[in-house]
Design a protein around this motif. Structure first.
Motif, PDB file in Angstrom:
ATOM      1  N   ASN A 203      24.815  40.120  31.386  1.00  0.00           N
ATOM      2  CA  ASN A 203      24.470  39.862  29.982  1.00  0.00           C
ATOM      3  C   ASN A 203      24.176  38.381  29.734  1.00  0.00           C
ATOM      4  N   ILE A 204      24.915  37.505  30.437  1.00  0.00           N
ATOM      5  CA  ILE A 204      24.629  36.065  30.267  1.00  0.00           C
ATOM      6  C   ILE A 204      23.212  35.776  30.767  1.00  0.00           C
ATOM      7  N   ILE A 205      22.887  36.298  31.959  1.00  0.00           N
ATOM      8  CA  ILE A 205      21.548  36.053  32.514  1.00  0.00           C
ATOM      9  C   ILE A 205      20.486  36.499  31.504  1.00  0.00           C
ATOM     10  N   ASN A 206      20.749  37.634  30.832  1.00  0.00           N
ATOM     11  CA  ASN A 206      19.759  38.203  29.910  1.00  0.00           C
ATOM     12  C   ASN A 206      19.999  37.847  28.437  1.00  0.00           C
ATOM     13  N   ASN A 207      20.887  36.833  28.214  1.00  0.00           N
ATOM     14  CA  ASN A 207      21.147  36.381  26.839  1.00  0.00           C
ATOM     15  C   ASN A 207      21.593  37.495  25.896  1.00  0.00           C
ATOM     16  N   LYS A 208      22.456  38.369  26.417  1.00  0.00           N
ATOM     17  CA  LYS A 208      22.962  39.471  25.579  1.00  0.00           C
ATOM     18  C   LYS A 208      24.425  39.223  25.224  1.00  0.00           C
ATOM     19  N   PRO A 209      24.955  39.877  24.177  1.00  0.00           N
ATOM     20  CA  PRO A 209      26.363  39.676  23.797  1.00  0.00           C
ATOM     21  C   PRO A 209      27.333  40.045  24.920  1.00  0.00           C
ATOM     22  N   LEU A 210      28.460  39.328  24.946  1.00  0.00           N
ATOM     23  CA  LEU A 210      29.506  39.595  25.954  1.00  0.00           C
ATOM     24  C   LEU A 210      30.649  40.313  25.242  1.00  0.00           C
ATOM     25  N   PRO A 211      30.783  41.639  25.438  1.00  0.00           N
ATOM     26  CA  PRO A 211      31.786  42.397  24.673  1.00  0.00           C
ATOM     27  C   PRO A 211      33.191  42.203  25.232  1.00  0.00           C
ATOM     28  N   ILE A 212      34.052  41.574  24.437  1.00  0.00           N
ATOM     29  CA  ILE A 212      35.452  41.366  24.846  1.00  0.00           C
ATOM     30  C   ILE A 212      36.330  42.286  24.007  1.00  0.00           C
ATOM     31  N   TYR A 213      37.082  43.161  24.700  1.00  0.00           N
ATOM     32  CA  TYR A 213      37.931  44.114  23.986  1.00  0.00           C
ATOM     33  C   TYR A 213      39.097  43.393  23.314  1.00  0.00           C
ATOM     34  N   GLY A 214      39.385  43.806  22.061  1.00  0.00           N
ATOM     35  CA  GLY A 214      40.527  43.237  21.334  1.00  0.00           C
ATOM     36  C   GLY A 214      40.357  41.737  21.181  1.00  0.00           C
ATOM     37  N   LYS A 215      41.459  40.994  21.536  1.00  0.00           N
ATOM     38  CA  LYS A 215      41.390  39.533  21.393  1.00  0.00           C
ATOM     39  C   LYS A 215      41.136  38.849  22.740  1.00  0.00           C
ATOM     40  N   GLY A 216      40.926  39.650  23.795  1.00  0.00           N
ATOM     41  CA  GLY A 216      40.679  39.051  25.113  1.00  0.00           C
ATOM     42  C   GLY A 216      41.949  38.536  25.768  1.00  0.00           C
TER      43      GLY A 216
END
Ligand code: NAD
Ligand code: DAU
Length: 351
Positions: A203-216
């Protein structure tokens, strides 16, 4: 020695298969894999023509197929990795996990038992590759040891716990020579981009959101996949029968810290201004039954067999990032689904 590796086209299985094929030219290594969405023969393109290696497409849930295969090939040992491995998929489709992880394992145990019964000196080992998730979740302190009671929470970990119990039961009931290892979270090349690290890398390579569950804030104990493969090799050859070994990197990170580190590494590698990638972090709804913390005490493996990880997390993550940046074709083939065509091209046409 003729060894059957199951799940050899997957993430960890492909690293183990490569290690065994290259390190032991005198062994015959068969890789049995159903090629589910997680199996990718391109992971093994560098060894597919080795004379001591053979790929077999098949399903461990198909008992008749498994029995016939074992009788025909007279394996001396099995290293069993084939599984449904993703926790989120187990939440939406638990039965698939029961079928592959429990029934599939019992099918393999039955076939191995027949070989062992017919010729006890020829069938030497059934090695079951399992996970630290069978032990459940830790609070802020403590570590999983081999004596920790099982307390699985997800359908995935419940299915793996069940398979571990069956392996031990076949040892205790039928005398089958077994070994089990329970490993913490792996990362590295060829990791399917549904899991945290490769998903966020892609997702970073493709500039997409990084989904982090809860508070990480959940904590995982990360180990470089090649170090897991090395540990399996050592345990396979040296562990006493009936034993269990924990494998882990002594390397605990909160999810948010792992992803922040990944963002920083990729800011540099992709020549983006510092802080660019972190802006992609997006907190999303938590995973149901999300285990708070895993941490493995791998002291027994170190003490008995001398294994310790060969790379630090920072080194391993850098190697991983470089591999993904150098192998964007692999990533694109996986995300587009094209990788399934590799089997048709390489194997169906030649057989
Ligand atoms: P993976 O999902 O990448 O690979 C699984 C492989 O098994 C795939 O090649 C798939 O095609 C094959 N497979 C699935 N169902 C099959 C079936 N019915 N018959 C034959 N083949 C089938 O998994 P992975 O991450 O490489 O994990 C491998 C093993 O290690 C699993 O048993 C898993 O529980 C265990 N494990 C994984 C981790 C981790 O962090 N990934 C950590 C500890 C233990
Ligand atoms: O501990 C060993 C286990 O590690 C293996 O047995 C499993 O096969 C393997 O999939 C892995 O399980 P996890 O659930 O820990 O891995 P996953 O990469 O799915 O998630 C790691 C952490 O990141 C976990 O706390 C959930 C979180 N996460 C995951 C995804 C996919 C997110 O925050 N966002 C995500 O999009």
């Amino acid at each position: 020695m003729k060894i059957l590796i199951t799940g050899g086209a997957g993430f960890i299985g492909s690293h183990l298969t490569r290690l065994m094929v290259n390190k032991y030219p005198g062994y015959t290594i068969h890789n049995l894999d159903k090629l589910t969405y997680a199996g990718n023969l391109a992971n093994l393109s560098d060894i597919e023509n080795n004379t001591n290696y053979k790929f077999i497409k098949g399903d461990i849930v198909d008992a008749e197929f498994i029995n016939d295969l074992f009788i025909r090939e007279q394996y001396n040992a099995v290293i069993h990795l084939a599984a449904e491995s993703h926790v989120d998929r187990s939440i939406s489709n638990p039965l698939e996990f029961v079928m592959t992880n429990v029934i599939g394992t019992v099918n393999l145990l039955n076939a191995a038992k027949t070989l062992y019964k017919n010729n006890p000196s020829s069938f030497i080992k059934f090695y079951h590759v399992s996970t630290d998730e069978v032990y459940g979740a830790l609070g802020e302190s403590g570590m999983f040891t081999e004596e920790t009671s099982y307390d699985p929470h997800s359908p995935y970990s419940a299915s793996k716990a069940s398979s571990d119990h069956f392996v031990r039961a076949y040892h205790d009931t039928y005398g089958l020579p077994v070994v089990i290892s329970n490993c913490s979270n792996n990362y590295g090349p060829n990791h399917f981009p549904e899991k945290l690290i490769p998903l966020c890398l892609n997702n970073i390579i493709n500039n997409k959101p990084l989904p982090i569950y809860g508070k990480g804030e959940n904590i995982r104990d990360w180990l470089f996949v090649v170090d897991h493969a090395i540990a399996i090799d050592i345990i396979f050859h040296e562990a006493k029968l009936g034993n269990t070994y924990n494998i882990g990197g002594h390397n605990e990170w909160t999810n948010i810290d792992v992803i922040r580190l990944l963002c920083r590494i990729l800011d540099k590698k992709l020549n983006r201004p510092e802080g660019t990638n972190e802006k992609l972090i997006t907190f999303v709804t938590d995973r149901a039954g999300h285990d708070l913390r895993y941490a493995i005490d791998a002291g027994k493996l170190k003490k008995d067999l001398g294994w310790v990880p060969s790379v630090t997390f920072e080194q391993g993550l850098e190697l991983t990032v470089d591999w993904y940046l150098d192998n964007q074709n692999w990533l694109n083939n996986v995300t587009s689904g094209n990788y399934a065509k590799y089997y048709e091209k390489q194997y169906l046409n030649s057989n």
